[in-house]
Design an enzyme around this catalytic site. Structure first.
Site, PDB file in Angstrom:
ATOM      1  N   GLY A 204       1.034  -1.307  -0.011  1.00  0.00           N
ATOM      2  CA  GLY A 204      -0.096   0.177  -0.037  1.00  0.00           C
ATOM      3  C   GLY A 204       0.729   1.134  -0.064  1.00  0.00           C
ATOM      4  N   GLY A 209       1.625   2.594   5.675  1.00  0.00           N
ATOM      5  CA  GLY A 209       3.080   1.592   5.966  1.00  0.00           C
ATOM      6  C   GLY A 209       3.436   1.978   7.461  1.00  0.00           C
ATOM      7  N   GLU A 226       5.707  -3.103   1.107  1.00  0.00           N
ATOM      8  CA  GLU A 226       5.739  -3.087  -0.331  1.00  0.00           C
ATOM      9  C   GLU A 226       4.819  -1.526  -0.785  1.00  0.00           C
ATOM     10  OE1 GLU A 226       7.298  -4.416  -2.545  1.00  0.00           O
ATOM     11  OE2 GLU A 226       8.035  -6.151  -1.344  1.00  0.00           O
ATOM     12  N   CYS A 261       1.888   0.687  -8.533  1.00  0.00           N
ATOM     13  CA  CYS A 261       2.948   1.211  -7.847  1.00  0.00           C
ATOM     14  C   CYS A 261       4.332   1.264  -8.554  1.00  0.00           C
ATOM     15  CB  CYS A 261       3.276   0.102  -6.679  1.00  0.00           C
ATOM     16  SG  CYS A 261       3.670  -1.605  -6.923  1.00  0.00           S
TER      17      CYS A 261
END
Length: 493
Positions: A204, A209, A226, A261
């Site tokens: 995310g 995070g 990630e 991403c």
């Protein structure tokens, strides 16, 4: 952690801290019984996942279309086929991954043998993302199962159809005493994070995070994060522009309309090349999506109204007014934004501050292409970096001087597809990596095991310590062969 709405209110009573505690306790009991450790159990679960993908492909595609209006080809290529390849790769290599790895011994431990034994962490939590809601959920689950862990998957509530799909299908194909799905939003995720896990895997953004990492720190739980970042594309003047722009475009708009991403976030090129690059990009985009891209069935929509409003805010920023050179059309009702190119946007504009995560692509110019490295390094480290060039000297300079989670040269996003390469971030773009054996390693503790028999005693290592013993030990440690001979000759001293 995304949109909540009525779904969260309805689920508060059904899953709270007490529910999460019961869940983790039951999973830990199953793990402690050794259920997940055998090759057979791991293999059976992986086979079940593969069977699920084969038998329920239409259901998976339907969920992805419901959540993101993903084109079928994109759903298959970027999610289903990659997930099938991942589980097949794990099934093929699982026995070799599980084997202890023999390593060399040293004179100080002679005679002995040494092995590195992979063992499962235990009970792990996987919190997945909405932009590739099937792949980014199932891929880490494959690694966690292959490594022999009990697993809780928390799919993203922003992709509710795919989340519901997992909750419905996984218990049909895998051991539901050891592999669980928890649906929900902030309340459920918070309840899960309050528990003690043996590893947490989160995909995310950096804001969440940090929340995950702070929760993990309370129990000293290791994490894999990630995340993302502004992934740059550097385009040199010596490239085949027709090929380069196709590869940039498919990496940007062919990946959930830029909601990926590792999608290109901005382009850096020289002032002299920019007009040619723009012309080529426009031709490519019209060929891909037509003159009315909002009507194209080959473009995914924006995931929800919140993200549509966020992207609209980037376009409405006064600092980018007049900088749109292609596209810019929006349809709020259908959550669609056309592929949009912007030229020479200011560094302090909103669009250049945070990851775009959408179909907008700024182009910034420099005097010399080598200056692009300084531009990239002035920002936080990206998840991916891309370079298009025929100049091997520039390529070497780029690889050596740009820090990123991963790179592709004369391509975008394809490094993700190679199971022999680790996929992960660096700095603010993430912690840890996975894919292929790296997924197995991510969910395995590498246990050091040294084994000796009852021979080869060197009494010099035991008290009382004399000058003679010290000489023998020094010789043994500093000059292996001579030290060993001395130790054997004088072992009774």
């Amino acid at each position: 952690m995304g949109d909540v709405g009525k779904r969260e209110d309805q689920s508060q009573a059904s899953f709270d801290g007490e529910s999460a505690a019961v869940l983790t306790r039951e999973l830990r009991e199953s793990f402690n019984l050794g259920k997940t450790r055998s090759f057979q159990w791991r293999s059976n679960q992986l086979k079940g996942l593969l069977r699920m993908m084969e038998e329920k492909e239409a259901d998976i595609m339907g969920a992805l279309y419901s959540d993101l209006a993903k084109p079928q080809l994109e759903s298959y290529l970027h999610e289903i086929s990659m997930a099938k390849e991942s589980v097949t790769f794990a099934m093929k290599n699982l026995k070799s991954w599980m084997k202890p790895k023999k390593v060399g011994s040293q004179a100080a431990t002679f005679p002995s043998s040494a092995n590195i034994v992979p063992e499962p962490f235990g009970v792990v939590l996987i919190i997945s993302a909405w932009n590739y809601p099937f792949l980014l959920s199932i891929d880490p689950v494959i690694g966690a199962i292959a490594a022999g862990n009990a697993v809780v998957l928390k799919p993203s509530e922003i992709a509710p159809a795919t989340s519901s799909l997992f909750a419905r299908l996984l218990p049909e194909y895998v051991d539901d005493l050891c592999i669980k799905v928890v649906e929900g939003a902030v309340v459920e995720t918070t309840a899960l994070l309050e528990q003690k896990w043996d590893k947490i895997f989160y995909t995310g953004n950096g804001r969440v995070g940090r929340i995950v990492m702070a929760a993990a720190a309370k129990h000293l739980t290791p994490v894999i994060l990630e995340l993302g970042g502004k992934s740059p594309v550097v385009v040199d003047s010596n490239v085949d522009l027709k090929v380069a722009t196709k590869r940039i475009a498919v990496g940007k708009w062919g990946c959930s309309s830029g909601q990926a991403c590792i999608a290109p976030d901005y382009i850096i090129t020289t002032k002299s090349l920019a007009p040619k690059l723009l012309d080529s990009m426009k031709i490519t985009l019209e060929r891909f999506y037509g003159k009315e891209p909002l009507e194209s069935s080959d473009l995914a929509r924006i995931v929800n109204s919140n993200h549509f409003a966020r992207l609209s805010k980037l376009l409405d920023d006064d600092l980018v007014s007049g900088k749109i050179v292609y596209g810019g059309k929006r349809d709020e009702k259908r959550l669609r934004i056309a592929p949009t190119l912007l030229l020479d946007v200011p560094e302090d504009s909103l669009i250049m501050k945070d990851e775009i995560f959408g179909p907008l692509l700024p182009i910034i110019t420099v005097d010399k292409i080598e200056d692009s490295i300084g531009v990239i390094n002035s920002r936080t480290k990206p998840l991916a970096a891309y370079l298009f060039t025929k100049d091997k000297k520039l390529e070497k300079m780029f690889v050596e001087n740009v820090s990123a989670g991963g790179m592709s040269i004369n391509e975008t996003v394809l490094h993700l597809a190679n199971k022999n390469l680790p996929f992960g971030g660096v700095g603010e773009s993430g912690i840890g990596a996975y894919h292929g054996q790296f997924s197995f390693d991510a969910f395995s503790h590498k246990k050091a095991v040294l084994s000796r028999n009852f021979y080869g005693e060197v009494s010099a290592r035991y008290p009382p310590y004399t000058a003679r013993k010290q000489r023998i030990l020094r010789a043994l440690l500093n000059f292996d062969i001579i030290g060993l001979i001395l130790a054997l000759v004088w072992h009774k001293s």
